[in-house]
Design a protein around this motif. Structure first.
Motif, mmCIF file in Angstrom:
data_model
loop_
_atom_site.group_PDB
_atom_site.id
_atom_site.type_symbol
_atom_site.label_atom_id
_atom_site.label_comp_id
_atom_site.label_asym_id
_atom_site.label_seq_id
_atom_site.Cartn_x
_atom_site.Cartn_y
_atom_site.Cartn_z
ATOM 1 N N GLU A 59 -6.903 -1.381 -2.691
ATOM 2 C CA GLU A 59 -7.917 -0.378 -2.365
ATOM 3 C C GLU A 59 -8.970 -0.977 -1.443
ATOM 4 O O GLU A 59 -9.348 -0.385 -0.422
ATOM 5 C CB GLU A 59 -8.567 0.134 -3.646
ATOM 6 C CG GLU A 59 -9.484 1.320 -3.446
ATOM 7 C CD GLU A 59 -8.723 2.617 -3.250
ATOM 8 O OE1 GLU A 59 -8.946 3.268 -2.203
ATOM 9 O OE2 GLU A 59 -7.919 2.980 -4.120
ATOM 10 N N GLU A 60 -9.429 -2.172 -1.765
ATOM 11 C CA GLU A 60 -10.496 -2.807 -0.994
ATOM 12 C C GLU A 60 -10.032 -3.192 0.410
ATOM 13 O O GLU A 60 -10.790 -3.067 1.382
ATOM 14 C CB GLU A 60 -10.992 -4.055 -1.734
ATOM 15 C CG GLU A 60 -11.695 -3.781 -3.063
ATOM 16 C CD GLU A 60 -10.719 -3.578 -4.220
ATOM 17 O OE1 GLU A 60 -11.174 -3.382 -5.355
ATOM 18 O OE2 GLU A 60 -9.486 -3.607 -3.978
ATOM 19 N N GLN A 63 -0.952 -0.533 -12.019
ATOM 20 C CA GLN A 63 -2.403 -0.574 -11.821
ATOM 21 C C GLN A 63 -2.935 -2.000 -11.862
ATOM 22 O O GLN A 63 -3.850 -2.354 -11.101
ATOM 23 C CB GLN A 63 -3.110 0.291 -12.878
ATOM 24 C CG GLN A 63 -2.732 1.762 -12.825
ATOM 25 C CD GLN A 63 -2.882 2.364 -11.436
ATOM 26 O OE1 GLN A 63 -3.810 2.036 -10.689
ATOM 27 N NE2 GLN A 63 -1.954 3.242 -11.063
ATOM 28 N N LYS A 92 -4.833 -3.854 -8.691
ATOM 29 C CA LYS A 92 -6.126 -4.517 -8.836
ATOM 30 C C LYS A 92 -6.042 -5.977 -8.402
ATOM 31 O O LYS A 92 -6.925 -6.490 -7.687
ATOM 32 C CB LYS A 92 -6.597 -4.427 -10.291
ATOM 33 C CG LYS A 92 -7.977 -5.009 -10.522
ATOM 34 C CD LYS A 92 -8.427 -4.802 -11.971
ATOM 35 C CE LYS A 92 -9.818 -5.372 -12.185
ATOM 36 N NZ LYS A 92 -10.269 -5.165 -13.600
ATOM 37 N N SER A 149 -10.204 -0.070 2.708
ATOM 38 C CA SER A 149 -11.335 0.875 2.662
ATOM 39 C C SER A 149 -12.691 0.205 2.832
ATOM 40 O O SER A 149 -13.639 0.845 3.297
ATOM 41 C CB SER A 149 -11.329 1.653 1.340
ATOM 42 O OG SER A 149 -11.470 0.766 0.244
ATOM 43 N N TRP A 181 2.580 1.769 -3.393
ATOM 44 C CA TRP A 181 1.611 2.272 -4.372
ATOM 45 C C TRP A 181 1.383 3.767 -4.184
ATOM 46 O O TRP A 181 1.404 4.544 -5.156
ATOM 47 C CB TRP A 181 0.316 1.484 -4.233
ATOM 48 C CG TRP A 181 -0.825 1.976 -5.092
ATOM 49 C CD1 TRP A 181 -0.732 2.535 -6.328
ATOM 50 C CD2 TRP A 181 -2.210 1.944 -4.757
ATOM 51 N NE1 TRP A 181 -1.993 2.855 -6.808
ATOM 52 C CE2 TRP A 181 -2.910 2.502 -5.859
ATOM 53 C CE3 TRP A 181 -2.927 1.488 -3.652
ATOM 54 C CZ2 TRP A 181 -4.297 2.619 -5.865
ATOM 55 C CZ3 TRP A 181 -4.302 1.603 -3.672
ATOM 56 C CH2 TRP A 181 -4.980 2.157 -4.760
ATOM 57 N N ARG A 182 1.181 4.198 -2.935
ATOM 58 C CA ARG A 182 0.956 5.619 -2.678
ATOM 59 C C ARG A 182 2.203 6.447 -3.022
ATOM 60 O O ARG A 182 2.089 7.581 -3.507
ATOM 61 C CB ARG A 182 0.556 5.841 -1.228
ATOM 62 C CG ARG A 182 -0.793 5.230 -0.829
ATOM 63 C CD ARG A 182 -1.902 5.650 -1.760
ATOM 64 N NE ARG A 182 -3.216 5.355 -1.229
ATOM 65 C CZ ARG A 182 -4.296 5.150 -1.960
ATOM 66 N NH1 ARG A 182 -4.209 5.198 -3.280
ATOM 67 N NH2 ARG A 182 -5.464 4.897 -1.397
ATOM 68 N N LEU A 209 0.831 -1.204 0.000
ATOM 69 C CA LEU A 209 0.000 0.000 0.000
ATOM 70 C C LEU A 209 0.865 1.254 0.000
ATOM 71 O O LEU A 209 0.630 2.192 -0.777
ATOM 72 C CB LEU A 209 -0.924 0.004 1.215
ATOM 73 C CG LEU A 209 -1.775 1.264 1.399
ATOM 74 C CD1 LEU A 209 -2.816 1.385 0.287
ATOM 75 C CD2 LEU A 209 -2.450 1.275 2.777
#
Length: 505
Positions: free
Chosen positions: A257-258, A248, A252, A261, A104-105, A101
């Motif tokens: 992301e999931e 990307q 995925k 969040s 990625w950021r 994470l």
């Protein structure tokens, strides 16, 4: 690519030049430094701290990050809000969900024009090719500190050059726009952030705003420009930049992301998230300074941080709380602590029990000093492996707790937080750093909460018939053998304690 980012070891530039023919010396005039961005009003990061009407040029404001999810959220918030620069310096940077994470950021920040400098120690093996592809991004630079000369035969490298490779960069810092920084004991990985790990580290760091941020940035620059920080392109020359499509696709596939969040670990449910969003973060303020070893400590073994700390400790008047996960006081250190206790200083030491310690060899040598410390009147506590770390999501599946925080509370007014353990390795072999802040309110609040926390989550070491025993204050039970530890861990610790390895721990 996100899976490939890992920490790396870098050695002396001259040693590497002789060991790796593809690496060329860096022009010493080619230096990269932090932006003197300071406390500009147009920084988007400043909105996090705008509720405090204090002067950040003369004082330090800090927010304590004592829960793993808050510590990760704070890092992500600084990365997402940075407009100019991000500098990261870590001993461990794992290849798991939380580190993916962050990677990625960081990549997204680079895509929007933020300069990323990532300095990693090389004890942890990583995919060099993957790091080189990230490093090829025009806004990302990766350097490895004191690296192994044989990249695919690291055991051979370590065996053939033990004296050099045994000395590591243990510093931990993240600096965003020279406006805010995070300093403390946490590395980057699931176990440090309360996320799906079979062990959860009870750790601690501070989010800083004010005078110590530029000091942290200056410290980073010294390491970044040192002879021991080797650019990734010297190790893997000629790499192509990682494509945005590949990043990307991996995001995925990994469902990053999931995971942060919509599932159990949801940043938006945290009170800290709302405070950051609304600019209502309340800081503790006080004069502060950053202490750190110079990068060439790995060659000289001279510790500037130890010198500073020795001066601070010599002035203790009445109380001292030491929190150190790896505690090997040595004979001389034990004597000094005992003498301080005998002259009236109230000393409390908190460390890991054998069951909660992830390095049983450390426990084997620490155990030699327990009786002397208790006989001197020092309160000695060992954290339970079953301790309940305060966490929004409980232990998120963790089966064992382990203390990893490194802090000191001195005379009810001084707070010391950093990367340094109380052991020979931190004092003599690894480079370390810390922030020291005068803040009586926070220190006294912590001291007030400490007895209850210890009763619930630690054993007090006592003497029964001249032998060491463990008092579980919560239940009143007294144990006469290392609690919660298997017979194999007990044997391993005992055997380690007879080996001549104290100076390596």
């Amino acid at each position: 690519m996100l899976r490939s980012l890992s920490k790396a070891l870098f050695g002396s530039m001259l040693i590497l030049v002789s060991a790796c023919s593809s690496i060329q010396p860096r022009d010493p005039s080619e230096k990269s430094t932090s932006f003197q961005y300071g406390y500009q009003e147009d920084s988007s990061l400043a909105k996090f701290f705008e509720s405090d009407n204090r002067d950040p040029k003369t004082e330090t404001g800090f927010y304590p990050l004592n829960q793993g999810h808050d510590a990760l959220l704070a890092r992500i918030a600084l990365i997402e809000s940075a407009g100019k620069s991000l500098d990261l310096q870590y001993y461990i940077y794992r290849n798991d969900e939380t580190s993916q994470l962050m990677t990625w950021r960081l990549y997204e920040a680079a895509q929007r024009g933020v300069r990323i400098r990532l300095l990693l120690d090389d004890m942890q093996k990583r995919n060099d090719a993957g790091m080189a592809e990230l490093n090829a991004h025009p806004n990302i630079e990766i350097r490895l500190f004191n690296p192994h000369q044989y990249r695919s035969a690291r055991i051979f490298a370590f065996a053939s050059d033990f004296s050099r490779l045994n000395r590591r960069m243990h510093n931990k810092a993240l600096i965003a726009d020279s406006v805010s920084a995070i300093v403390g004991g946490r590395n980057i990985g699931n176990e440090y952030f309360s996320f799906e790990s079979n062990v959860e580290f009870g750790d601690f760091d501070l989010m800083l705003y004010g005078e110590t941020v530029q000091q942290t940035a200056d410290q980073f620059d010294l390491y970044w420009n040192s002879l021991y920080a080797i650019p990734m392109e010297w190790i893997v020359p000629g790499s192509e930049k990682v494509s945005d499509e590949l990043i990307q696709a991996q995001v995925k596939k990994l469902q990053l992301e999931e995971k942060f969040s919509t599932s159990t670990y949801n940043f938006k449910l945290l009170p800290l998230y709302q405070k950051l969003q609304q600019g209502t973060l309340e800081l503790y303020w006080g004069p502060g300074r950053i202490w750190f070893d110079l990068p060439d400590k790995i060659a000289t073994q001279e510790s500037q941080l130890v010198d500073n700390l020795s001066e601070l400790l010599a002035g203790i008047e009445h109380s001292f709380v030491l929190i150190s996960p790896y505690f090997v006081p040595t004979e001389s250190g034990t004597k000094a602590l005992a003498e301080a206790a005998k002259r009236g200083v109230n000393i409390t030491i908190i460390t890991n029990s054998l069951a909660s310690n992830d390095v049983f060899a450390v426990h084997g040598w620490y155990a030699k000093y327990r009786k002397d410390l208790v006989e001197a009147g020092i309160q000695l506590w060992e954290v339970k492996a079953s301790a309940s770390i305060k966490n929004k999501w409980s232990l998120t599946g963790s089966s064992r707790s382990s203390l990893h925080a490194k802090a000191m509370l001195i005379d009810e007014h001084t707070l010391f937080v950093g990367s340094m353990n109380w052991d020979p390795r931190s004092a003599e072999l690894n480079t370390e750093m810390a922030v020291v802040i005068e803040q009586p309110e926070y220190v006294q609040e912590s001291l007030h909460q400490l007895p209850q926390q210890l009763r619930a989550n630690a054993y007090q070491i006592i003497l029964r018939d001249s032998d060491i025993a463990w008092l579980d204050v919560a239940t009143g039970e007294t144990l006469h053998s290392e609690p919660e530890a298997s017979v194999w861990r007990k044997m391993g610790a005992w055997f380690s304690g007879i080996l001549p390895i104290e100076d390596q721990l």
